[in-house]
Design a protein around this motif. Structure first.
Motif, mmCIF file in Angstrom:
data_model
loop_
_atom_site.group_PDB
_atom_site.id
_atom_site.type_symbol
_atom_site.label_atom_id
_atom_site.label_comp_id
_atom_site.label_asym_id
_atom_site.label_seq_id
_atom_site.Cartn_x
_atom_site.Cartn_y
_atom_site.Cartn_z
ATOM 1 N N ASN A 160 48.517 21.796 50.453
ATOM 2 C CA ASN A 160 49.741 21.171 50.940
ATOM 3 C C ASN A 160 50.947 22.004 50.523
ATOM 4 N N ASP A 161 52.143 21.480 50.718
ATOM 5 C CA ASP A 161 53.339 22.288 50.478
ATOM 6 C C ASP A 161 53.578 22.594 49.010
ATOM 7 N N ALA A 162 52.868 21.897 48.107
ATOM 8 C CA ALA A 162 52.988 22.180 46.677
ATOM 9 C C ALA A 162 51.824 23.024 46.172
ATOM 10 N N ALA A 163 51.024 23.543 47.094
ATOM 11 C CA ALA A 163 49.842 24.348 46.762
ATOM 12 C C ALA A 163 48.810 23.537 45.990
ATOM 13 N N ASP A 164 48.716 22.253 46.295
ATOM 14 C CA ASP A 164 47.619 21.435 45.782
ATOM 15 C C ASP A 164 47.211 20.466 46.891
ATOM 16 N N GLY A 165 46.823 19.242 46.567
ATOM 17 C CA GLY A 165 46.408 18.304 47.602
ATOM 18 C C GLY A 165 45.048 18.599 48.193
ATOM 19 N N LEU A 166 44.272 19.465 47.518
ATOM 20 C CA LEU A 166 42.953 19.850 48.014
ATOM 21 C C LEU A 166 41.991 19.892 46.834
ATOM 22 N N GLU B 145 23.542 27.060 35.983
ATOM 23 C CA GLU B 145 23.657 28.354 35.316
ATOM 24 C C GLU B 145 23.869 28.161 33.817
ATOM 25 N N ASP B 146 23.378 29.115 33.037
ATOM 26 C CA ASP B 146 23.516 29.019 31.586
ATOM 27 C C ASP B 146 24.959 29.212 31.135
ATOM 28 N N ASP B 147 25.731 29.972 31.899
ATOM 29 C CA ASP B 147 27.134 30.207 31.546
ATOM 30 C C ASP B 147 28.059 29.408 32.465
ATOM 31 N N LEU B 148 27.693 28.158 32.729
ATOM 32 C CA LEU B 148 28.441 27.306 33.656
ATOM 33 C C LEU B 148 29.915 27.211 33.275
ATOM 34 N N GLY B 149 30.209 26.936 32.018
ATOM 35 C CA GLY B 149 31.594 26.777 31.598
ATOM 36 C C GLY B 149 32.414 28.025 31.849
ATOM 37 N N GLU B 150 31.836 29.173 31.547
ATOM 38 C CA GLU B 150 32.543 30.436 31.745
ATOM 39 C C GLU B 150 32.804 30.690 33.228
ATOM 40 N N GLN B 151 31.785 30.454 34.059
ATOM 41 C CA GLN B 151 31.960 30.692 35.494
ATOM 42 C C GLN B 151 32.949 29.700 36.112
ATOM 43 N N ALA B 152 32.930 28.462 35.637
ATOM 44 C CA ALA B 152 33.888 27.473 36.142
ATOM 45 C C ALA B 152 35.312 27.885 35.789
ATOM 46 N N GLY B 153 35.499 28.397 34.579
ATOM 47 C CA GLY B 153 36.819 28.859 34.176
ATOM 48 C C GLY B 153 37.291 30.037 35.006
ATOM 49 N N GLU B 154 36.380 30.956 35.310
ATOM 50 C CA GLU B 154 36.739 32.115 36.132
ATOM 51 C C GLU B 154 37.096 31.693 37.552
ATOM 52 N N LEU B 155 36.345 30.739 38.082
ATOM 53 C CA LEU B 155 36.633 30.261 39.431
ATOM 54 C C LEU B 155 37.981 29.544 39.474
ATOM 55 N N LYS B 156 38.261 28.761 38.456
ATOM 56 C CA LYS B 156 39.565 28.096 38.377
ATOM 57 C C LYS B 156 40.691 29.125 38.365
ATOM 58 N N ALA B 157 40.529 30.176 37.571
ATOM 59 C CA ALA B 157 41.556 31.218 37.493
ATOM 60 C C ALA B 157 41.731 31.916 38.838
ATOM 61 N N LEU B 158 40.618 32.168 39.538
ATOM 62 C CA LEU B 158 40.690 32.808 40.852
ATOM 63 C C LEU B 158 41.465 31.935 41.833
ATOM 64 N N ILE B 159 41.158 30.648 41.845
ATOM 65 C CA ILE B 159 41.849 29.735 42.762
ATOM 66 C C ILE B 159 43.338 29.674 42.428
ATOM 67 N N ARG C 103 45.170 31.997 41.130
ATOM 68 C CA ARG C 103 45.823 33.223 41.613
ATOM 69 C C ARG C 103 46.076 33.126 43.111
ATOM 70 N N ARG C 104 45.112 32.558 43.826
ATOM 71 C CA ARG C 104 45.290 32.387 45.274
ATOM 72 C C ARG C 104 46.409 31.370 45.565
ATOM 73 N N ARG C 105 46.509 30.335 44.751
ATOM 74 C CA ARG C 105 47.576 29.341 44.936
ATOM 75 C C ARG C 105 48.945 29.976 44.720
ATOM 76 N N GLU C 106 49.058 30.806 43.700
ATOM 77 C CA GLU C 106 50.330 31.486 43.440
ATOM 78 C C GLU C 106 50.701 32.393 44.610
ATOM 79 N N ARG C 107 49.709 33.101 45.125
ATOM 80 C CA ARG C 107 49.973 33.970 46.274
ATOM 81 C C ARG C 107 50.357 33.141 47.490
ATOM 82 N N TRP C 108 49.698 31.989 47.654
ATOM 83 C CA TRP C 108 50.007 31.109 48.781
ATOM 84 C C TRP C 108 51.459 30.653 48.718
#
Length: 492
Positions: A232-238, A249-263, A265-270
């Protein structure tokens, strides 16, 4: 704390749009259990350990947790006990959503009580095909929410979902219709798709709604497209589910954190690529200037029809508070006995109030006090009100509630006829050192036809804002066949 506040705070605190799905699938758990020496344990034992591990690993990186009711029901009574354990494991500041896809009217009241009262979850997914009645028992719980499944990701559903045509498919009709059932803070939409084009269609039809995605989207390129289409217009709502393959996965927490960081970065660019047209809204979803938003028009029409259907408009000879005799009477006191409708009325007020600057809300006694109270709770603004008469005992206050001299107050009333009661209330507020600039009413009796009350207030220095006027109500009811030509003539 209501669901919507809980969700938005979780998004802000964890800086995440991710959501964890707690669905103990036997096939998925097999390899996870083997790696932990649990292959010989019962499935229930494996599921219990997996759920605990997933919640602990992902809670810092997600804004909500969702559990599919069907998985737990399939395990029988022990599965429902496991669901109680899920409730205990999920941190209380994270919303817990039960994915029920419920569509049976006969059991809705009982299920709403079980989920919201006994189990203590925060939201539930519903199937929309039974219409508004399927949501009503759940929407009675003001601090909870419903998630309407507007589209399935199952390929076999295409023939149904795109009926009658690709230009106006059924799933978009559902999106438009179900927005009339509840406000954005109590009704979300679940969208089963990995196609950014489809998600964009839903976002365009429902710009204010939180969309909960249900799809497999782990490829980074696909993620970019879905974020572009669904934010949405605030880069959330999804809300985006963690890919299921990550949950074992054995490193679930680490991968979840990396995915959050990736998203993020995309929100900031958006946000950089979609500058806001003004301080409040994004140009991408603002209706063309001078043209009303069709979704708003549809919601207003439904609101007017529902007000009429519960008896808010009566015909006959009625003496108004001003002493004038009208051939009709608008009885808005009926609204408070219909929680769903009352919530929609409050939302219509809030749309106007959110554009104003004020410190406190003042209700004009006595008819508008329930509304002013609801708005105070919804907008987190303190409530005060001028007494109609000063008591001869007790504190003998002219104004009830806490305030400071110089506070800016917006005055709320139900219907504007002559403006006399509003001016009387304002005089009491101003005599106590409060500042009044705006008056918000639900119905302007005169509208554009008779502007005397509005001009009376404007001449005194106050801006008037109205949700509806009698002419608008008359046109809507006449077009819908609720009024005869003779009745419409009385109103106009």
């Amino acid at each position: 704390m209501g669901f919507f506040v809980q969700l938005t705070e979780a998004i802000a605190e964890r800086q995440s749009l991710l959501m964890t799905g707690l669905d103990p699938n036997p096939e998925m758990l097999q390899s996870w259990a083997q790696r932990r020496g649990m292959a010989n344990r019962s499935f229930l034992s494996q599921a219990r350990h997996w759920i605990k591990a997933v919640v602990e690993e992902t809670s810092p990186h997600v804004c909500a947790i969702k559990a599919s009711l069907g998985f737990y029901q399939a395990l029988g009574p022990l599965g429902l006990e496991l669901l109680l354990e899920v409730r205990d494991l999920v941190p209380r500041d994270l919303p817990l959503i039960i994915d029920a896809k419920h569509g049976d009217l006969n059991s809705s009241t009982a299920l709403a009580h079980y989920l919201f009262k006994d189990l203590g979850v925060d939201a539930v997914t519903l199937s929309p095909l039974a219409g508004q009645d399927i949501a009503a028992p759940f929407l009675l719980y003001a601090d909870k929410a419903v998630v309407i499944t507007c589209r399935s990701s199952n390929p076999a559903a295409k023939r149904i979902q795109y009926h009658p045509s690709d230009a106006d498919p059924l799933f978009l009709q559902i999106v438009r219709e179900c927005q009339l059932w509840g406000t954005p803070d109590q009704l979300l939409l679940e969208v089963g798709t990995s196609d950014p084009t489809v998600l964009g269609q839903v976002r365009q039809a429902a710009p204010e709604r939180v969309l909960m995605l249900r799809s497999i989207w782990s490829e980074e390129e696909r993620l970019d497209g879905l974020l572009e289409a669904g934010l949405n217009d605030a880069a959330d709502g999804l809300l985006l589910p963690l890919p299921q393959n990550l949950l074992v996965e054995d490193d679930l927490g680490e991968q979840a954190g990396e995915l959050k960081a990736l998203i993020n970065r995309r929100r900031e660019r958006w946000l950089e690529q979609h500058p806001r047209a003004d301080g409040n809204s994004c140009a991408l979803w603002v209706a063309e200037e001078g043209r009303p938003d069709p979704a708003d028009q549809q919601a207003t029409t439904a609101l007017i029809l529902d007000l009429f259907d519960i008896g808010c408009l009566l015909f006959g000879e009625y003496v108004q508070a001003s002493g004038a005799v009208f051939n009709y009477y608008v009885d808005l006191r009926q609204i408070i006995s219909d929680p769903n409708l009352f919530h929609r009325v409050l939302h219509s007020y809030s749309t106007l109030l959110e554009q104003l600057h004020f410190d406190r809300i003042a209700g004009i006694p006595y008819g508008s006090l329930p509304t002013a109270t609801g708005l105070s709770l919804a907008l987190h603004k303190p409530l005060i009100y001028p007494r109609k008469e000063v008591k001869a005992h007790g504190a003998r206050r002219l104004i009830e509630g806490d305030f400071n001299e110089g506070d800016r107050v917006v005055v709320v009333d139900d219907i504007l006829i002559t403006g006399g009661s509003v001016l009387e209330g304002i005089a009491k507020l101003e005599s106590s050192g409060l500042v009044v600039e705006d008056v918000v009413v639900f119905i302007d009796h005169g509208g554009q036809r008779d502007r005397r009350a509005r001009e009376r207030l404007e001449a005194a220095g106050y801006r008037v804002h109205a949700v509806l006027d009698i002419a608008q109500i008359t046109r809507t009811l006449l077009a819908a066949g609720r009024l005869s030509a003779d009745q419409a003539a009385v109103l106009t």
